[in-house]
Design a protein around this motif. Sequence first.
Motif, PDB file in Angstrom:
ATOM      1  N   LEU B 174       0.815  -1.214   0.000  1.00 11.56           N
ATOM      2  CA  LEU B 174       0.000   0.000   0.000  1.00 11.56           C
ATOM      3  C   LEU B 174       0.856   1.274   0.000  1.00 11.56           C
ATOM      4  CD1 LEU B 174      -3.180  -0.028   2.001  1.00 11.56           C
ATOM      5  CD2 LEU B 174      -1.687   1.895   2.449  1.00 11.56           C
ATOM      6  N   ARG B 175       0.435   2.279  -0.781  1.00 10.45           N
ATOM      7  CA  ARG B 175       1.256   3.483  -0.941  1.00 10.45           C
ATOM      8  C   ARG B 175       0.585   4.787  -0.522  1.00 10.45           C
ATOM      9  NH1 ARG B 175       2.867   2.306  -7.006  1.00 10.45           N
ATOM     10  NH2 ARG B 175       4.156   0.459  -6.703  1.00 10.45           N
ATOM     11  N   SER B 176      -0.721   4.796  -0.368  1.00  6.94           N
ATOM     12  CA  SER B 176      -1.393   6.059   0.006  1.00  6.94           C
ATOM     13  C   SER B 176      -0.723   6.626   1.245  1.00  6.94           C
ATOM     14  CB  SER B 176      -2.880   5.812   0.286  1.00  6.94           C
ATOM     15  OG  SER B 176      -3.561   5.569  -0.914  1.00  6.94           O
ATOM     16  N   ARG B 177      -0.610   7.967   1.302  1.00 11.18           N
ATOM     17  CA  ARG B 177       0.126   8.526   2.426  1.00 11.18           C
ATOM     18  C   ARG B 177      -0.695   9.570   3.162  1.00 11.18           C
ATOM     19  NH1 ARG B 177       2.549  13.165   0.356  1.00 11.18           N
ATOM     20  NH2 ARG B 177       2.044  13.348  -1.847  1.00 11.18           N
ATOM     21  N   ALA B 178      -0.312   9.752   4.415  1.00  7.30           N
ATOM     22  CA  ALA B 178      -1.015  10.698   5.290  1.00  7.30           C
ATOM     23  C   ALA B 178       0.025  11.563   5.973  1.00  7.30           C
ATOM     24  CB  ALA B 178      -1.831   9.936   6.333  1.00  7.30           C
ATOM     25  N   GLU B 179      -0.143  12.889   5.847  1.00  3.03           N
ATOM     26  CA  GLU B 179       0.820  13.808   6.473  1.00  3.03           C
ATOM     27  C   GLU B 179       0.151  14.538   7.626  1.00  3.03           C
ATOM     28  OE1 GLU B 179       2.075  16.362   3.357  1.00  3.03           O
ATOM     29  OE2 GLU B 179       3.090  14.754   2.251  1.00  3.03           O
ATOM     30  N   PRO B 180       0.739  14.481   8.814  1.00  2.00           N
ATOM     31  CA  PRO B 180       0.136  15.174   9.949  1.00  2.00           C
ATOM     32  C   PRO B 180       0.148  16.685   9.705  1.00  2.00           C
ATOM     33  CG  PRO B 180       2.135  13.970  10.619  1.00  2.00           C
ATOM     34  CD  PRO B 180       2.010  13.813   9.147  1.00  2.00           C
ATOM     35  N   VAL B 181      -0.993  17.317   9.971  1.00  2.00           N
ATOM     36  CA  VAL B 181      -1.085  18.764   9.796  1.00  2.00           C
ATOM     37  C   VAL B 181      -0.545  19.478  11.029  1.00  2.00           C
ATOM     38  CG1 VAL B 181      -2.719  20.690   9.484  1.00  2.00           C
ATOM     39  CG2 VAL B 181      -3.045  18.526   8.254  1.00  2.00           C
ATOM     40  N   GLY B 182      -0.678  18.844  12.172  1.00  2.00           N
ATOM     41  CA  GLY B 182      -0.213  19.464  13.400  1.00  2.00           C
ATOM     42  C   GLY B 182      -1.359  19.810  14.334  1.00  2.00           C
ATOM     43  N   ASP B 183      -2.556  19.816  13.795  1.00  2.61           N
ATOM     44  CA  ASP B 183      -3.728  20.153  14.615  1.00  2.61           C
ATOM     45  C   ASP B 183      -4.560  18.913  14.930  1.00  2.61           C
ATOM     46  OD1 ASP B 183      -4.731  19.479  12.171  1.00  2.61           O
ATOM     47  OD2 ASP B 183      -5.966  21.278  11.910  1.00  2.61           O
ATOM     48  N   GLY B 184      -3.909  17.740  14.778  1.00  3.53           N
ATOM     49  CA  GLY B 184      -4.660  16.515  15.031  1.00  3.53           C
ATOM     50  C   GLY B 184      -5.263  15.922  13.769  1.00  3.53           C
ATOM     51  N   THR B 185      -5.250  16.688  12.676  1.00  5.98           N
ATOM     52  CA  THR B 185      -5.745  16.129  11.412  1.00  5.98           C
ATOM     53  C   THR B 185      -4.564  15.738  10.529  1.00  5.98           C
ATOM     54  OG1 THR B 185      -5.814  18.241  10.246  1.00  5.98           O
ATOM     55  CG2 THR B 185      -7.774  17.638  11.541  1.00  5.98           C
ATOM     56  N   TYR B 186      -4.901  15.075   9.422  1.00  5.91           N
ATOM     57  CA  TYR B 186      -3.874  14.594   8.488  1.00  5.91           C
ATOM     58  C   TYR B 186      -4.316  14.943   7.076  1.00  5.91           C
ATOM     59  CZ  TYR B 186      -2.314  11.789  12.471  1.00  5.91           C
ATOM     60  OH  TYR B 186      -1.880  11.384  13.702  1.00  5.91           O
ATOM     61  N   ARG B 187      -3.323  15.162   6.229  1.00 13.38           N
ATOM     62  CA  ARG B 187      -3.629  15.335   4.806  1.00 13.38           C
ATOM     63  C   ARG B 187      -3.382  14.000   4.099  1.00 13.38           C
ATOM     64  NH1 ARG B 187      -4.747  20.303   3.559  1.00 13.38           N
ATOM     65  NH2 ARG B 187      -4.154  21.908   5.050  1.00 13.38           N
ATOM     66  N   ILE B 188      -4.427  13.486   3.446  1.00  8.97           N
ATOM     67  CA  ILE B 188      -4.368  12.166   2.821  1.00  8.97           C
ATOM     68  C   ILE B 188      -4.187  12.325   1.315  1.00  8.97           C
ATOM     69  CG2 ILE B 188      -5.530   9.932   2.622  1.00  8.97           C
ATOM     70  CD1 ILE B 188      -5.303  10.712   5.511  1.00  8.97           C
ATOM     71  N   PHE B 189      -3.266  11.549   0.769  1.00  5.37           N
ATOM     72  CA  PHE B 189      -3.009  11.555  -0.677  1.00  5.37           C
ATOM     73  C   PHE B 189      -2.985  10.117  -1.188  1.00  5.37           C
ATOM     74  CE2 PHE B 189      -0.936  15.199   1.187  1.00  5.37           C
ATOM     75  CZ  PHE B 189      -1.280  16.252   0.346  1.00  5.37           C
ATOM     76  N   GLY B 190      -3.682   9.863  -2.236  1.00  3.01           N
ATOM     77  CA  GLY B 190      -3.569   8.530  -2.815  1.00  3.01           C
ATOM     78  C   GLY B 190      -4.785   8.135  -3.630  1.00  3.01           C
TER      79      GLY B 190
END
Lengths: 591, 591
Positions: B174-190
């Motif tokens: 699996l390759r989809s990625r999630a980057e922590p925003v810092g406010d408890g949410t994540y940016r999801i790409f994939g």
Amino acid sequence: MYRAPVDEIAHTLKHVAGLRAALDAGRLGDLSEDLVDAILGEAGRFATDEVTPLRKIGDEHGAVLKDAAVTTPPGWKDLYRRWTEGGWNALTGPEDFGGQGLPQMLSVAALEMWNSGSMAFAIGPTLTMGAVEALDKHGSDELKATYLEKLVSGEWMGTMNLTEPQAGSDLAALRSRAEPVGDGTYRIFGQKIFITYGEHDFTDNIVHLVLARLPDAPAGTRGISLFLVPKFFVNEDGSLGARNDAFCASIEHKLGIHASPTCTMIYGDGFAKDREPGAIGWLIGEENKGLACMFTMMNNARLAVAMQGVAIAEAARQQALAYAQDRRQGKAAGFDGEGMAPIVHHADVKRNLLTMKALTQVARSIAYSCAHALDMARTGEGDDARHWQERANLLTPVAKAFATDVGVDVASIGVQVHGGMGYIEETGAAALLRDARIAPIYEGTNGIQAIDLVTRKLPLSGGEHVKGYIGELRADIEALRKSNADGFGATAERCNAALDDLAEATDFLQRALADGRQEEALAGATPYLRLFALAAGGAYLVRGALAGEDKARVVLARFFAENLVDEASALKRRVIAGAESLVSADAALAS
Amino acid sequence: MYRAPVDEIAHTLKHVAGLRAALDAGRLGDLSEDLVDAILGEAGRFATDEVTPLRKIGDEHGAVLKDAAVTTPPGWKDLYRRWTEGGWNALTGPEDFGGQGLPQMLSVAALEMWNSGSMAFAIGPTLTMGAVEALDKHGSDELKATYLEKLVSGEWMGTMNLTEPQAGSDLAALRSRAEPVGDGTYRIFGQKIFITYGEHDFTDNIVHLVLARLPDAPAGTRGISLFLVPKFFVNEDGSLGARNDAFCASIEHKLGIHASPTCTMIYGDGFAKDREPGAIGWLIGEENKGLACMFTMMNNARLAVAMQGVAIAEAARQQALAYAQDRRQGKAAGFDGEGMAPIVHHADVKRNLLTMKALTQVARSIAYSCAHALDMARTGEGDDARHWQERANLLTPVAKAFATDVGVDVASIGVQVHGGMGYIEETGAAALLRDARIAPIYEGTNGIQAIDLVTRKLPLSGGEHVKGYIGELRADIEALRKSNADGFGATAERCNAALDDLAEATDFLQRALADGRQEEALAGATPYLRLFALAAGGAYLVRGALAGEDKARVVLARFFAENLVDEASALKRRVIAGAESLVSADAALAS
């Protein structure tokens, strides 16, 4: 995509079905092995390069009906033209009318390849070949002179009109009627359903063979006559005349073979109100003997349908193998390369692919052996011809039912090997399953094939013919024992056990028939047919593996013997001890 | 058309799966048998009267994608509304969030009926239930407060996003990625593929559960986290806010379940150029523990897919039986009425219908027994809970693989019983086969289920759990012996032989695993799973037939024992002696 497996087909024909021995014995005229190879190669090339690329567009577009005219998918009409120009339609046609009169063995091998290319395409010419055969054997000289040459060349196509809404498996219920005009022609009235290529744009004319009843004909199947009903009348100079009252009223929306127009045909609906009603037809053969005329060709039609099963299985197998060699997921014991393993290395996928290959090759071997028997019968005389005709009669229902079941099963495994991609139509794996699913149904359902095998074929030559056949299969296993060949594992033992099961079940059914225990025989028919095919299949795979040095055939025979042929023991018990629980189970069929 | 077989379902639940004993033992809270019957009756009514009539229109119209929006077939949105209004979506949902918290036994029974009505419809809510379960078990209080109530009621639907083009059976890729925003949410790409009901018009919001990797996460399956990604953000007052960057890029053109939109979902493609890219998601459970979160619900999802197999088989069986009772062809021994016999009287058709019924009931029994084990595990404590959880774990892969194979096989037989009409889409028989064909593939292919059964489930409790289970099945056969009940023929003998085969194959595989002969165990997995199901099936049919006075169950058990269970012997040999010929057969897989 599909590539015609010409080498495997040639090997099966020559070393399993008996083509080489027949050539050596001079039984096939001036046909040479070189010519056989050349024809197979060319037929394979046509299937691979010309037919296969149009399979998908055929599935997607399908045949379209508008104003009683059917349009075939883009490119299909031109494909048909190239097909006839290549002389392929004339392969087995009578030489007096431009045919090449080649053996059935070559015909079934070519049919297999064309059906692998596209079943929806190959089924059309198959029907024409059936019409040619019926007309050649039973038609008057005048009818032959008018129609045969153009049917043989493929300039016109033929159809077979049997089924009516109330008369499917039971043709006794047929109602279409034919009234003598008095000038040698008949006015035909009736509705026929499921008429393959009943209407299309491939050819200028279509020659319908139609079963109908004469006035005062006996009830049941002894009151059915066969008529030739052309779409357009033919003038004396061979040009086309007026339109006949034979029209396509609708085409079916089917699960598969979308490009093959399956028509409801209406005869004599009175489209031209200023003329006497009725579609004009000509009698083929004698009055009330129509079913006999049909039966002479029905065996060949059944063998042709068997080839559809083999063909779809082969196409599905190739596609699944290619996918499994390419698709990578996870780790596998047999793969020490980098990254994920091609899924062909996973044991479960391997089992699926080997099962596909073994079943396909067994079905092919049975069907080709049946074709060999037909060729021997045609070229033999007296007892020899009778022997081989019995062999063909014995193997025909087995070939039809087993091969078409294999077509469905192997196509379904093919979908499975593709995983989620198999369920997406784009991949084409599901389309093969959709196409395959009709073959166990038409030309006599597989249940009817099994009944035919048990009630009509086991009694041949007082029950001795089938015993002789089983003896020949045993000789293959004996040859394996004597060969001391490597790599066969427990093949001989397992295959012999299956042949024991077959012999025991055969005895049981022959006795049941002799004792009038008809219901018991009927109840065991379907498992018996499968048992027959599996036991024969083991011997055929061994025969093929012993001829030549190809390790692939050895390991395949072993896989079949150690994994698949064992089903025979359960099938035998089902035949021998399963009937009572079936016959007495009505309570479970109430709801 | 389909009528929910409420009586048979209730009987199977109570007397085969163990519902009555569980009720009697007070293991199911204040649930009463009357309430069970009332719920089953109402669920059946909804399936029969509301869902079934929309099956065909769903198949014909399918889901349609336009401008990233999916329109479901005519009438479907309203059907979903009635479904949620009836409270059906909340059947098993957590009581804290408006669910009824009913046992899994009721859930699977209802699921069966709704899937018989329309698999393409029932699969949507099934996914929502999975999302509810994952969120309820692993979500933060805040996420639960925001989403659970609306998912339980069905006001919103949920999806599961696992598969990517390169990561199907093997989620490690699996390759989809999630980057922590810092406010408890994540940016999801994939990109995720094969997302069931990934986009649709049933509900205003859709709650996607998405597997993705955090930066620097470990490779493989230990670096996967689970995120909640709503289609629309939810304001503090519960109203819907802005659109999230989660879009459906395409829907698949599939063999079946046409009305179920199978979506390619793109996360974080940057549709709103004025915003930071990425679809905003919230972590569910711990970082890198996403797969564990998924696994807690995967067993239930597999059981839900098993119900699709049972459901299609039941629908196909009913339709084939109705056709066979109506359609007349030929003469038959068991029919002495006027004219042609209804084909249900022909031995071969009878065999087909009995096979359909027996396989369907076996699959149902296994699946319901698995649900019973889940309920016992949930309501038990300590060793008892552990025991039942092991039972559920053991039976889940068997239920999933066997029932979905049965779904395909029975639907295919259903087509066959219809003859030529079965191949015409109008009849609906072929549509059931098309729908059924996905179930052996998704939620872990049946090959993977077999591997799971052999490598993870046979070793449970040091190999003792499965032995105890086989002992319970033997007790059913022993009860039959002691009962001296009429009409069972050789049922006890045949079923015991199958259980012997199962025991022997189980020993063999357990030893193979213990000895590190992994490849041999993997090679035998698929035939072992089928052997397991058949041997268990005999005992379950006997158990059901001994409870009550219904002759139909007795003759069905006997038919299964004397015609179908025998396959076990061949399967056992395949497990024990088939591996070498499989493992060494690479030469046959070259082309």
